[in-house]
Design a protein around this motif. Structure first.
Motif, PDB file in Angstrom:
ATOM      1  N   GLY A  94     -22.567   6.068 -22.333  1.00 30.97           N
ATOM      2  CA  GLY A  94     -21.633   6.877 -21.548  1.00 30.97           C
ATOM      3  C   GLY A  94     -21.757   6.630 -20.057  1.00 30.97           C
ATOM      4  O   GLY A  94     -20.761   6.585 -19.335  1.00 30.97           O
ATOM      5  N   GLY A  95     -22.986   6.440 -19.592  1.00 29.26           N
ATOM      6  CA  GLY A  95     -23.209   6.201 -18.173  1.00 29.26           C
ATOM      7  C   GLY A  95     -22.623   4.889 -17.687  1.00 29.26           C
ATOM      8  O   GLY A  95     -22.136   4.798 -16.565  1.00 29.26           O
ATOM      9  N   PHE A  96     -22.645   3.889 -18.542  1.00 23.76           N
ATOM     10  CA  PHE A  96     -22.112   2.589 -18.147  1.00 23.76           C
ATOM     11  C   PHE A  96     -20.639   2.413 -18.489  1.00 23.76           C
ATOM     12  O   PHE A  96     -19.977   1.559 -17.921  1.00 23.76           O
ATOM     13  CB  PHE A  96     -22.944   1.458 -18.753  1.00 23.76           C
ATOM     14  CG  PHE A  96     -24.296   1.334 -18.121  1.00 23.76           C
ATOM     15  CD1 PHE A  96     -24.432   0.908 -16.811  1.00 23.76           C
ATOM     16  CD2 PHE A  96     -25.434   1.676 -18.831  1.00 23.76           C
ATOM     17  CE1 PHE A  96     -25.683   0.809 -16.211  1.00 23.76           C
ATOM     18  CE2 PHE A  96     -26.694   1.577 -18.237  1.00 23.76           C
ATOM     19  CZ  PHE A  96     -26.815   1.147 -16.925  1.00 23.76           C
ATOM     20  N   SER A  97     -20.114   3.237 -19.407  1.00 20.88           N
ATOM     21  CA  SER A  97     -18.718   3.042 -19.806  1.00 20.88           C
ATOM     22  C   SER A  97     -17.777   4.154 -19.332  1.00 20.88           C
ATOM     23  O   SER A  97     -16.579   3.937 -19.253  1.00 20.88           O
ATOM     24  CB  SER A  97     -18.613   2.918 -21.331  1.00 20.88           C
ATOM     25  OG  SER A  97     -18.997   4.127 -21.954  1.00 20.88           O
ATOM     26  N   VAL A  98     -18.319   5.325 -19.025  1.00 18.01           N
ATOM     27  CA  VAL A  98     -17.457   6.453 -18.663  1.00 18.01           C
ATOM     28  C   VAL A  98     -17.744   6.945 -17.246  1.00 18.01           C
ATOM     29  O   VAL A  98     -16.895   6.820 -16.366  1.00 18.01           O
ATOM     30  CB  VAL A  98     -17.611   7.625 -19.674  1.00 18.01           C
ATOM     31  CG1 VAL A  98     -16.703   8.791 -19.298  1.00 18.01           C
ATOM     32  CG2 VAL A  98     -17.320   7.162 -21.087  1.00 18.01           C
ATOM     33  N   LYS A  99     -18.913   7.537 -17.031  1.00 21.73           N
ATOM     34  CA  LYS A  99     -19.280   8.121 -15.739  1.00 21.73           C
ATOM     35  C   LYS A  99     -20.760   7.900 -15.495  1.00 21.73           C
ATOM     36  O   LYS A  99     -21.584   8.177 -16.361  1.00 21.73           O
ATOM     37  CB  LYS A  99     -19.024   9.631 -15.752  1.00 21.73           C
ATOM     38  CG  LYS A  99     -17.689  10.089 -15.257  1.00 21.73           C
ATOM     39  CD  LYS A  99     -17.505  11.569 -15.487  1.00 21.73           C
ATOM     40  CE  LYS A  99     -17.748  12.385 -14.272  1.00 21.73           C
ATOM     41  NZ  LYS A  99     -17.366  13.799 -14.464  1.00 21.73           N
ATOM     42  N   LYS A 100     -21.098   7.441 -14.325  1.00 22.67           N
ATOM     43  CA  LYS A 100     -22.501   7.174 -13.994  1.00 22.67           C
ATOM     44  C   LYS A 100     -23.381   8.422 -14.071  1.00 22.67           C
ATOM     45  O   LYS A 100     -24.544   8.338 -14.431  1.00 22.67           O
ATOM     46  CB  LYS A 100     -22.605   6.570 -12.587  1.00 22.67           C
ATOM     47  CG  LYS A 100     -21.951   5.228 -12.449  1.00 22.67           C
ATOM     48  CD  LYS A 100     -22.858   4.129 -12.943  1.00 22.67           C
ATOM     49  CE  LYS A 100     -22.249   2.785 -12.679  1.00 22.67           C
ATOM     50  NZ  LYS A 100     -21.986   2.021 -13.870  1.00 22.67           N
ATOM     51  N   ASN A 101     -22.830   9.585 -13.744  1.00 19.38           N
ATOM     52  CA  ASN A 101     -23.671  10.784 -13.712  1.00 19.38           C
ATOM     53  C   ASN A 101     -24.149  11.227 -15.101  1.00 19.38           C
ATOM     54  O   ASN A 101     -25.035  12.058 -15.214  1.00 19.38           O
ATOM     55  CB  ASN A 101     -22.999  11.925 -12.958  1.00 19.38           C
ATOM     56  CG  ASN A 101     -21.859  12.563 -13.711  1.00 19.38           C
ATOM     57  OD1 ASN A 101     -21.320  12.000 -14.662  1.00 19.38           O
ATOM     58  ND2 ASN A 101     -21.484  13.746 -13.270  1.00 19.38           N
ATOM     59  N   ILE A 102     -23.584  10.654 -16.157  1.00 24.32           N
ATOM     60  CA  ILE A 102     -24.081  10.945 -17.510  1.00 24.32           C
ATOM     61  C   ILE A 102     -25.528  10.464 -17.631  1.00 24.32           C
ATOM     62  O   ILE A 102     -26.342  11.093 -18.317  1.00 24.32           O
ATOM     63  CB  ILE A 102     -23.176  10.283 -18.573  1.00 24.32           C
ATOM     64  CG1 ILE A 102     -21.809  10.962 -18.586  1.00 24.32           C
ATOM     65  CG2 ILE A 102     -23.825  10.337 -19.959  1.00 24.32           C
ATOM     66  CD1 ILE A 102     -20.776  10.288 -19.474  1.00 24.32           C
ATOM     67  N   LEU A 103     -25.845   9.382 -16.939  1.00 25.92           N
ATOM     68  CA  LEU A 103     -27.226   8.891 -16.954  1.00 25.92           C
ATOM     69  C   LEU A 103     -28.189   9.944 -16.429  1.00 25.92           C
ATOM     70  O   LEU A 103     -29.277  10.138 -16.983  1.00 25.92           O
ATOM     71  CB  LEU A 103     -27.348   7.614 -16.120  1.00 25.92           C
ATOM     72  CG  LEU A 103     -26.646   6.379 -16.653  1.00 25.92           C
ATOM     73  CD1 LEU A 103     -26.633   5.276 -15.605  1.00 25.92           C
ATOM     74  CD2 LEU A 103     -27.307   5.910 -17.926  1.00 25.92           C
ATOM     75  N   LEU A 104     -27.787  10.638 -15.388  1.00 24.00           N
ATOM     76  CA  LEU A 104     -28.635  11.671 -14.785  1.00 24.00           C
ATOM     77  C   LEU A 104     -28.609  12.966 -15.598  1.00 24.00           C
ATOM     78  O   LEU A 104     -29.658  13.550 -15.886  1.00 24.00           O
ATOM     79  CB  LEU A 104     -28.170  11.937 -13.347  1.00 24.00           C
ATOM     80  CG  LEU A 104     -28.956  12.972 -12.561  1.00 24.00           C
ATOM     81  CD1 LEU A 104     -30.382  12.506 -12.339  1.00 24.00           C
ATOM     82  CD2 LEU A 104     -28.278  13.239 -11.229  1.00 24.00           C
TER      83      LEU A 104
END
Length: 120
Positions: A94-104
Motif C-alpha cells: 500500500g505504501g508503494f502503490s497507494v500512499k506513502k503514509n501507509i508505511l508509517l
C-alpha cells in the motif's frame, strides 16, 4: 519486554479494527473521506471495494487478537509472527502503490511489534 510486545500487537489489532469500521461502516462520512483522501464524487463507486478491504483488515485484527488469547505460547508466537508479517507486507504494498503514509501508519507499528517479539 513481553508486556511491550503484547501492547504493540494489541495496538496493531485495534488499528485494524478501526480501519474495518471506517471502510465498512463509515466510508461515506466526511471524516473518513478526508482520512482516505476520497473525493465526494468517488464515494459511491468505491463503497463496495472499501467494505471488502475493511473485511480483510478485520481478518488481520481477529488473527492478531487470536494470537494474544491463544493459551499455547509457541502457537501464539507463530500466530503473531504470521499476522504481523501479513500487515507489514500489506503496508509495504500500500505504501508503494497507494500512499506513502501507509508505511508509517500501518507498517511502522507492525514492524515495531514484530521486532519486539524477537527481543523477548
Amino acid at each position: 519486554m513481553e508486556y511491550l510486545s503484547t501492547l504493540l500487537v494489541a495496538i496493531v489489532a485495534l488499528e485494524h479494527l478501526y480501519i474495518l469500521v471506517l471502510e465498512m461502516f463509515l466510508w461515506t462520512k466526511p471524516r473518513t473521506r478526508k482520512i482516505f483522501g476520497i473525493a465526494p464524487e468517488n464515494v459511491a463507486i468505491t463503497k463496495k471495494m472499501a467494505a471488502n478491504q475493511g473485511l480483510y483488515n478485520g481478518f488481520l485484527a481477529v488473527g492478531l487478537l487470536w494470537s494474544l488469547l491463544h493459551p499455547e505460547p509457541f502457537f501464539a508466537l507463530q500466530l503473531k509472527i504470521f499476522f504481523l508479517s501479513c500487515v507489514l507486507v500489506a503496508a509495504l504494498y500500500g505504501g508503494f502503490s497507494v500512499k506513502k503514509n501507509i508505511l508509517l501508519i500501518q507498517g511502522l507499528p507492525a514492524l515495531l511489534a514484530l521486532v519486539s517479539l524477537f527481543l523477548v
